[in-house]
Design a protein around this motif. Structure first.
Motif, short mmCIF file in Angstrom:
data_model
loop_
_atom_site.label_atom_id
_atom_site.label_comp_id
_atom_site.label_asym_id
_atom_site.label_seq_id
_atom_site.Cartn_x
_atom_site.Cartn_y
_atom_site.Cartn_z
N SER A 156 -6.94 7.16 -7.50
CA SER A 156 -6.17 5.96 -7.11
C SER A 156 -7.08 4.74 -6.93
CB SER A 156 -5.42 6.23 -5.81
OG SER A 156 -4.50 7.29 -5.96
N SER A 157 -8.21 4.75 -7.59
CA SER A 157 -9.19 3.68 -7.40
C SER A 157 -8.72 2.32 -7.88
CB SER A 157 -10.50 4.05 -8.11
OG SER A 157 -10.27 4.23 -9.51
N SER A 158 -7.65 2.28 -8.65
CA SER A 158 -7.12 0.98 -9.09
C SER A 158 -6.40 0.26 -7.96
CB SER A 158 -6.17 1.17 -10.28
OG SER A 158 -5.11 2.05 -9.95
N CYS A 159 -6.13 0.95 -6.84
CA CYS A 159 -5.51 0.32 -5.68
C CYS A 159 -6.56 -0.25 -4.75
CB CYS A 159 -4.65 1.34 -4.93
SG CYS A 159 -2.97 1.48 -5.56
N LYS A 160 -6.28 -1.40 -4.20
CA LYS A 160 -7.19 -2.07 -3.28
C LYS A 160 -6.83 -1.66 -1.85
CE LYS A 160 -8.37 -6.34 -4.19
NZ LYS A 160 -8.41 -7.84 -4.27
N ASP A 161 -7.84 -1.35 -1.04
CA ASP A 161 -7.56 -0.91 0.33
C ASP A 161 -7.01 -2.05 1.18
OD1 ASP A 161 -9.86 -2.26 1.80
OD2 ASP A 161 -11.00 -1.03 0.39
N ILE A 162 -6.46 -1.69 2.34
CA ILE A 162 -5.78 -2.65 3.21
C ILE A 162 -6.73 -3.75 3.69
CG2 ILE A 162 -4.54 -2.92 5.39
CD1 ILE A 162 -3.47 -0.06 4.99
N ALA A 163 -7.96 -3.38 4.06
CA ALA A 163 -8.91 -4.36 4.57
C ALA A 163 -9.22 -5.42 3.52
CB ALA A 163 -10.19 -3.67 5.02
N ILE A 176 0.83 -1.21 0.00
CA ILE A 176 0.00 0.00 0.00
C ILE A 176 0.87 1.26 0.00
CG2 ILE A 176 -0.21 0.27 2.51
CD1 ILE A 176 -3.22 0.28 0.17
N PRO A 177 0.51 2.27 -0.81
CA PRO A 177 1.29 3.50 -0.84
C PRO A 177 0.86 4.54 0.19
CG PRO A 177 -0.34 3.59 -2.57
CD PRO A 177 -0.51 2.25 -1.89
N ASN A 178 -0.16 4.22 0.98
CA ASN A 178 -0.58 5.13 2.05
C ASN A 178 -1.24 4.32 3.15
OD1 ASN A 178 -1.96 7.03 3.74
ND2 ASN A 178 -1.88 8.53 2.09
N ARG A 179 -0.66 4.37 4.33
CA ARG A 179 -1.15 3.59 5.47
C ARG A 179 -2.58 3.94 5.85
NH1 ARG A 179 1.86 5.52 10.88
NH2 ARG A 179 -0.09 4.79 11.80
N ASN A 180 -3.04 5.14 5.46
CA ASN A 180 -4.39 5.56 5.82
C ASN A 180 -5.47 4.92 4.95
OD1 ASN A 180 -3.49 7.34 7.86
ND2 ASN A 180 -3.06 8.93 6.35
N TRP A 181 -5.08 4.22 3.90
CA TRP A 181 -6.05 3.59 3.01
C TRP A 181 -6.51 2.26 3.59
CZ3 TRP A 181 -3.59 4.38 -2.55
CH2 TRP A 181 -3.44 5.76 -2.79
N GLU A 182 -7.00 2.30 4.80
CA GLU A 182 -7.45 1.07 5.46
C GLU A 182 -8.76 0.57 4.89
OE1 GLU A 182 -6.93 0.78 9.80
OE2 GLU A 182 -5.90 2.71 9.72
N CYS A 183 -9.59 1.48 4.41
CA CYS A 183 -10.79 1.09 3.68
C CYS A 183 -11.02 2.07 2.53
CB CYS A 183 -12.01 1.00 4.60
SG CYS A 183 -12.39 2.48 5.55
N GLU A 184 -12.00 1.79 1.71
CA GLU A 184 -12.14 2.51 0.42
C GLU A 184 -12.42 4.00 0.57
OE1 GLU A 184 -16.10 2.83 1.69
OE2 GLU A 184 -14.73 1.15 1.93
N SER A 185 -13.02 4.41 1.69
CA SER A 185 -13.42 5.81 1.84
C SER A 185 -12.24 6.76 1.93
CB SER A 185 -14.30 5.97 3.08
OG SER A 185 -13.59 5.60 4.25
N LYS A 186 -11.04 6.25 2.15
CA LYS A 186 -9.85 7.09 2.23
C LYS A 186 -9.06 7.15 0.92
CE LYS A 186 -9.64 8.51 6.61
NZ LYS A 186 -9.49 9.93 7.01
N ILE A 187 -9.41 6.31 -0.04
CA ILE A 187 -8.65 6.25 -1.29
C ILE A 187 -9.18 7.29 -2.27
CG2 ILE A 187 -7.98 4.81 -3.25
CD1 ILE A 187 -8.15 2.39 -1.51
N PRO A 188 -8.33 8.20 -2.78
CA PRO A 188 -8.78 9.20 -3.75
C PRO A 188 -9.30 8.53 -5.02
CG PRO A 188 -6.60 9.73 -2.90
CD PRO A 188 -6.90 8.35 -2.45
N ALA A 189 -10.21 9.19 -5.71
CA ALA A 189 -10.79 8.64 -6.93
C ALA A 189 -9.71 8.32 -7.96
CB ALA A 189 -11.81 9.61 -7.51
#
Length: 517
Positions: free
Chosen positions: A190-197, A175-188
């Motif tokens: 960067s939607s090709s990245c899957k959240d940590i959960a 993950i390129p940002n530790r705050n992306w624990e769920c989808e609501s933190k991922i910018p539009a």
């Protein structure tokens, strides 16, 4: 009544004198010879580590260890890991910061490669928020969990934080940002990245982890309700996509025809089926409650010791052994909020957890490593008397205003207590408050949003097979290589030699130099 009080005071005074009399020259000579004999008789345990338990005290720097020892065991006592025969020093800087965060240091500890600030499970070619770079296969790192699974071992992790939080994320996510624990933190963008959960539940090695215990329900499920006993964690993300990853986890295990169980409170943990292949324990919306304030009843949240003991029992049935990571995550949480007593109390609870792990494992086949990801800006200062509380106060000889022996270099508004009186900046007297209270905020020198990390080296303590390999000042990445070598996983699954270890470390260091020249 006054006479009774006087007698008690005299008794305590005499006891103190007796204790001081015991510490004469003969006392220190005897103690010195005893310690010397232990060192001379030190036994090296070689052979393969069938099992490995890596304990991470998040934010547990040397000052925290010293202060917690005094707080919980007395100045002449020991925390559990301080009785280990093997010790080293760990340098904690990350790929781009002298003072690191928890996910970059976790990547170093679990993957053997230093990462950039706020990234996990990826190498230093991935900058924070760079989704596309994190998807490049060559940038994505395997971890101790992956290598243990490939060697046929059972795997697990236990944390008092969210299971998607910074430290555990480096075990299974890229993950390129530790705050992306769920989808609501991922910018539009960067939607090709899957959240940590989702990476934990849907991808390998996450979905192959046999035991997972901690908090983070609001990252795994949408529309979770909070309560006084279990509030919504406002510091974390809150899933809004309608997901139910807990049900997805159950469905995956059912489709694979493997036994599994989901548990959510003390009673269910107590009655856990030790024969199950997979166990998921989620006990809070966000982090678990601090040990001193948690509900110990049937519907409450378990302690780190409770979770760790059950996890070891669940993993022990594999004849190939296991790898387990245990995080005392609320040490760091307490420091960030500037509550020193909470941090010390959590450290003592962490020590108790390790004591229990030692009791139920075989030291001849289990490598136990205890370390920290980073330190904190807490300092232990002044000249408090022996026998006094580490949370006590001392009077300044300059302005005659008392100060606590524990202070913070940086801190939030509750810690930064300077005020202006008659045009002069003054520091308030802490004795007007209860400095022994769990919620007391120690004074800080510099105002920040919260207490910040420290770049100070941390210590690593080890017990069991190949524990003697920790013996000097080491890079944080070295922990990975010792564990792999001891357990014969990863690079050493096919009994690779120490020459290969040295070559790989030198190659990694050379590549890092090329990147940052």
């Amino acid at each position: 009544m006054c006479g009774v009080k006087l007698i008690v005071v005299l008794m305590l005074t005499n006891l103190s004198l007796v204790e001081n009399f015991k510490e004469d020259q003969a006392h220190w000579k005897s103690l010195g010879e005893e310690e010397l004999q232990r060192a001379l008789n030190k036994k090296i345990t070689e052979g393969v580590a069938k099992n490995v338990i890596l304990f991470i005290g998040d934010g547990m720097g040397p000052t925290t260890v010293t202060s917690s020892r005094i707080y919980g065991k007395g100045e002449s006592g020991h925390l559990t890991w301080e009785k280990f025969n093997n010790i080293g020093v760990i340098k904690t800087y990350s790929a781009n910061k002298l003072v690191p965060d928890s996910c970059s240091t976790a990547t170093a500890l679990f993957c053997g490669v230093k990462a950039n600030h706020k990234t996990a499970g990826v190498d230093a070619t991935v900058e924070v928020d760079d989704c596309e770079a994190s998807l490049v296969p060559e940038a994505r790192l395997d971890s101790l969990i992956t290598w243990a699974q490939q060697a046929g071992k059972s795997t697990g992790f236990v944390t008092t934080t969210r299971v998607t939080h910074a430290t555990p994320s480096a075990l299974y996510a890229h993950i390129p940002n530790r705050n992306w624990e769920c989808e609501s933190k991922i910018p539009a963008a960067s939607s090709s990245c899957k959240d940590i959960a989702r990476q934990l539940i849907e991808d390998s090695p996450g979905k192959e982890i046999n035991v997972i215990m901690g908090g983070g329900r609001q990252c795994l499920q949408s529309q979770v309700n909070g309560s006084d006993a279990d509030p919504i964690d406002t510091w974390s993300c809150y899933s809004e996509d309608g997901r139910d990853l807990i049900e997805d986890w159950k469905a995956d295990k059912a489709n694979r025809s493997v036994s599994h169980q989901f548990i959510s409170d003390n009673l269910e943990l107590e009655n856990v089926d030790l024969d199950a292949d997979f166990t998921l324990g989620i006990f809070a919306n966000g982090h678990l409650k601090l040990d001193y304030e948690r509900d110990t009843g049937p519907n409450g949240m378990p302690s780190l010791t409770n979770m760790t003991e059950k996890t070891i029992r669940l993993l022990q049935k594999n004849s190939n052994g296991f790898f387990l990571m245990v995080e005392g995550g609320m040490i760091d949480f307490s420091h960030h909020r500037g509550h020193a007593r909470q941090a010390l109390d959590e450290t003592v609870a962490f020590s108790d957890c390790i004591e229990r792990a030692l009791e139920i494992t075989d030291p001849s086949e289990t490598l136990i490593v205890v370390t920290s990801d980073h330190s904190h800006s807490m300092v232990f200062s002044g000249y408090p008397d022996r026998g006094s509380s580490v949370l006590s106060t001392i009077e300044s000889a300059m302005d005659q205003v008392p100060y606590t022996s524990l202070l913070y270099g940086t801190g939030g508004p509750n810690n930064y207590q300077f005020v202006v009186e008659n045009g002069t900046v003054v520091r308030p007297d802490p004795t007007i408050e209860d400095t022994e209270d769990f919620t007391y905020s120690q004074q800080a020198v510099v105002l920040t949003d919260e207490v910040t990390h420290s770049g100070t080296d941390v210590l690593v303590y080890a017990n069991g097979p190949m524990a003697h390999l920790f013996n000097s000042v080491h890079e944080q990445t070295y922990v990975t290589y010792v564990i792999c070598y001891a357990a014969k996983i990863g690079l050493y699954q096919n009994n690779s030699s120490t020459v290969a270890l040295c070559f790989y470390i030198m190659l990694a260091q050379f590549m890092a130099l090329l990147l940052y020249r």
